[in-house]
Design a protein around this motif. Structure first.
Motif, short mmCIF file in Angstrom:
data_model
loop_
_atom_site.label_atom_id
_atom_site.label_comp_id
_atom_site.label_asym_id
_atom_site.label_seq_id
_atom_site.Cartn_x
_atom_site.Cartn_y
_atom_site.Cartn_z
N GLY A 1 5.03 -1.68 3.28
CA GLY A 1 4.14 -2.73 2.79
C GLY A 1 4.63 -4.12 3.12
O GLY A 1 3.83 -5.02 3.41
N ASP A 2 5.96 -4.31 3.12
CA ASP A 2 6.50 -5.64 3.41
C ASP A 2 6.40 -6.01 4.88
O ASP A 2 6.70 -7.14 5.26
CB ASP A 2 7.95 -5.75 2.93
N GLN A 3 5.97 -5.06 5.73
CA GLN A 3 5.76 -5.35 7.14
C GLN A 3 4.26 -5.45 7.48
O GLN A 3 3.88 -5.40 8.64
CB GLN A 3 6.43 -4.29 8.01
N GLY A 4 3.45 -5.55 6.43
CA GLY A 4 2.03 -5.79 6.63
C GLY A 4 1.16 -4.56 6.67
O GLY A 4 -0.06 -4.67 6.88
N LYS B 1 -3.68 18.23 0.25
CA LYS B 1 -4.31 16.96 -0.08
C LYS B 1 -3.47 16.13 -1.06
O LYS B 1 -3.48 14.90 -1.01
CB LYS B 1 -5.72 17.20 -0.63
N LEU B 2 -2.73 16.81 -1.92
CA LEU B 2 -1.73 16.11 -2.72
C LEU B 2 -0.67 15.51 -1.79
O LEU B 2 -0.22 14.37 -1.99
CB LEU B 2 -1.08 17.06 -3.72
N GLY B 3 -0.30 16.27 -0.76
CA GLY B 3 0.65 15.76 0.22
C GLY B 3 0.16 14.50 0.90
O GLY B 3 0.95 13.58 1.16
N ASN B 4 -1.14 14.42 1.18
CA ASN B 4 -1.71 13.20 1.76
C ASN B 4 -1.48 11.99 0.85
O ASN B 4 -1.14 10.90 1.31
CB ASN B 4 -3.20 13.35 2.00
N ILE B 5 -1.69 12.18 -0.44
CA ILE B 5 -1.53 11.09 -1.39
C ILE B 5 -0.07 10.65 -1.48
O ILE B 5 0.24 9.45 -1.46
CB ILE B 5 -2.06 11.51 -2.77
N LEU B 6 0.82 11.62 -1.57
CA LEU B 6 2.25 11.30 -1.69
C LEU B 6 2.76 10.60 -0.44
O LEU B 6 3.51 9.62 -0.53
CB LEU B 6 3.03 12.59 -1.94
N PHE B 7 2.37 11.09 0.72
CA PHE B 7 2.76 10.44 1.98
C PHE B 7 2.22 9.02 2.02
O PHE B 7 2.93 8.07 2.38
CB PHE B 7 2.25 11.25 3.17
N SER B 8 0.96 8.84 1.64
CA SER B 8 0.35 7.52 1.64
C SER B 8 1.11 6.56 0.74
O SER B 8 1.38 5.41 1.11
CB SER B 8 -1.11 7.63 1.19
N ASN B 9 1.48 7.02 -0.44
CA ASN B 9 2.18 6.16 -1.39
C ASN B 9 3.57 5.77 -0.88
O ASN B 9 4.01 4.62 -1.05
CB ASN B 9 2.31 6.86 -2.74
N GLU B 10 4.26 6.72 -0.28
CA GLU B 10 5.60 6.42 0.22
C GLU B 10 5.54 5.52 1.44
O GLU B 10 6.40 4.64 1.63
CB GLU B 10 6.35 7.72 0.54
N LEU B 11 4.52 5.70 2.27
CA LEU B 11 4.31 4.79 3.40
C LEU B 11 4.09 3.37 2.89
O LEU B 11 4.64 2.41 3.45
CB LEU B 11 3.11 5.26 4.22
N ALA B 12 3.30 3.25 1.84
CA ALA B 12 3.04 1.94 1.25
C ALA B 12 4.32 1.30 0.74
O ALA B 12 4.57 0.11 0.94
CB ALA B 12 2.03 2.08 0.10
N ARG B 13 5.15 2.10 0.11
CA ARG B 13 6.41 1.58 -0.45
C ARG B 13 7.37 1.13 0.65
O ARG B 13 8.01 0.08 0.54
CB ARG B 13 7.08 2.65 -1.31
N ARG B 14 7.44 1.91 1.72
CA ARG B 14 8.42 1.64 2.77
C ARG B 14 8.00 0.53 3.72
O ARG B 14 8.85 -0.19 4.25
CB ARG B 14 8.69 2.92 3.57
#
Length: 313
Positions: A218-221, A203-216
């Motif tokens: 986010g500029d594409q919507g 579940k920590l992995g879910n959070i980390l993946f989510s955050n990195e997805l947002a970083r990578r």
């Protein structure tokens, strides 16, 4: 102390200011909910159908999905669509993404909801990953990566220029520091750590993946959020011993509360501005544990996941 306070805040939340009736009309929105044949996923799909979304139920049990789809049509008047998806098998994930892409060009919301809780520690995925980490993190990572073109297209077609990926985590992540990469596949250490640690780590992995997805992206919507849905009574606790189920029942809430936070994340206008955030019960902005806010660890996990897909998919 901070971790204890966060756990208490997430485990005993105040009354929700969000209700499924607050969901806007979703006509024209294409949505996938993984693990939607039961539990929180089913209730999430029901609320989305109630508001006219086109909902794909992605799960591995075709018979169970058919029953759920039939029930939901009676309850909502709208019919969901089944996609066969086994998150414990990368080949099944690829086939599911290809099936979806043959039907739809755009995807507006992806609920990475499916989960397992404390299966026998011996259980591994088809490619040899720890069952919990394999389903929660590796499987959802691969599915999301394959659906990125549809999510980006969905963002471009949306009035607000956004599509959303909603990642279901847990307060169990608060009890884990870092990711022990030596426990993600079969090893003596993995078994030594045990099911509860492995669950919290996933579940920590879910959070980390989510955050990195947002970083990578986010500029594409793409708006990526992670959340704790709350301590909910559901069949996910079926692998606990009887005494464990009894203890868990003392701090759990009715299943109707389960979809609130992820429905808020996936549909509310205000959460379209919460890319990279962590949400807590019921439908509130929260803060993940310290490890969940570690950008370097998020990058390391993403790199490891990319390597696993390149080697095994």
């Amino acid at each position: 102390m901070g971790g204890i306070l966060s756990f208490l805040s997430e485990s005993f939340p105040p009354k929700s200011n969000f209700h499924p009736d607050d969901i806007p009309d979703l006509t024209g929105k294409v949505i996938i909910v993984t693990g939607a044949s039961s539990g929180i996923g089913r209730e999430t799909a029901k609320a989305l159908l109630d508001h006219n979304a086109k909902v794909y139920i992605a799960t591995y049990n075709a018979d169970k999905a058919a029953n759920t789809i039939s029930e939901l049509k009676e309850e909502t008047g709208n019919e969901a669509i089944f996609i066969k998806l086994d998150l414990a098998d990368l080949k099944s994930i690829k086939a599911a993404a290809e099936e979806f892409s043959s039907k739809e060009r755009e995807l507006h919301v992806l609920f990475n909801n499916a989960g397992i809780f404390r299966p026998p520690v011996e259980r591994l995925t088809a490619q040899g990953y720890d069952a919990q980490f394999g389903v929660h993190v590796v499987g959802h990572f691969y599915l999301t990566k394959l659906l990125l073109p549809a999510l980006i297209a969905g963002a471009k077609s949306s009035p607000d220029g956004k599509s959303r990926v909603v990642n279901t985590a847990s307060s169990a992540s608060l009890g884990v520091t870092g990711i022990n990469f030596n426990t993600l596949k079969e090893s003596p250490l993995r078994k030594e750590k045990g099911g509860q640690f492995l669950y919290g780590q996933s579940k920590l992995g879910n959070i980390l993946f989510s955050n990195e997805l947002a970083r990578r992206y986010g500029d594409q919507g793409i708006v990526s959020t992670a959340l704790n849905p709350g301590n909910i009574k559901s069949d996910i606790q079926r692998n606990l011993p009887g005494w464990g189920q009894w203890l868990f029942s003392l701090v759990t809430y009715d299943e109707a509360y389960g979809p609130l936070t992820q429905l808020w994340a996936g549909t509310a206008p205000e959460t379209a501005e919460m890319n990279g955030k962590y949400l807590i019960p019921w439908a509130r902005l929260g803060t993940s544990g310290k490890s969940g806010r570690d950008p370097q660890l998020a990058k390391e996990l993403w790199t490891w996941l990319e390597e696993q897909i390149a080697q095994n998919a």
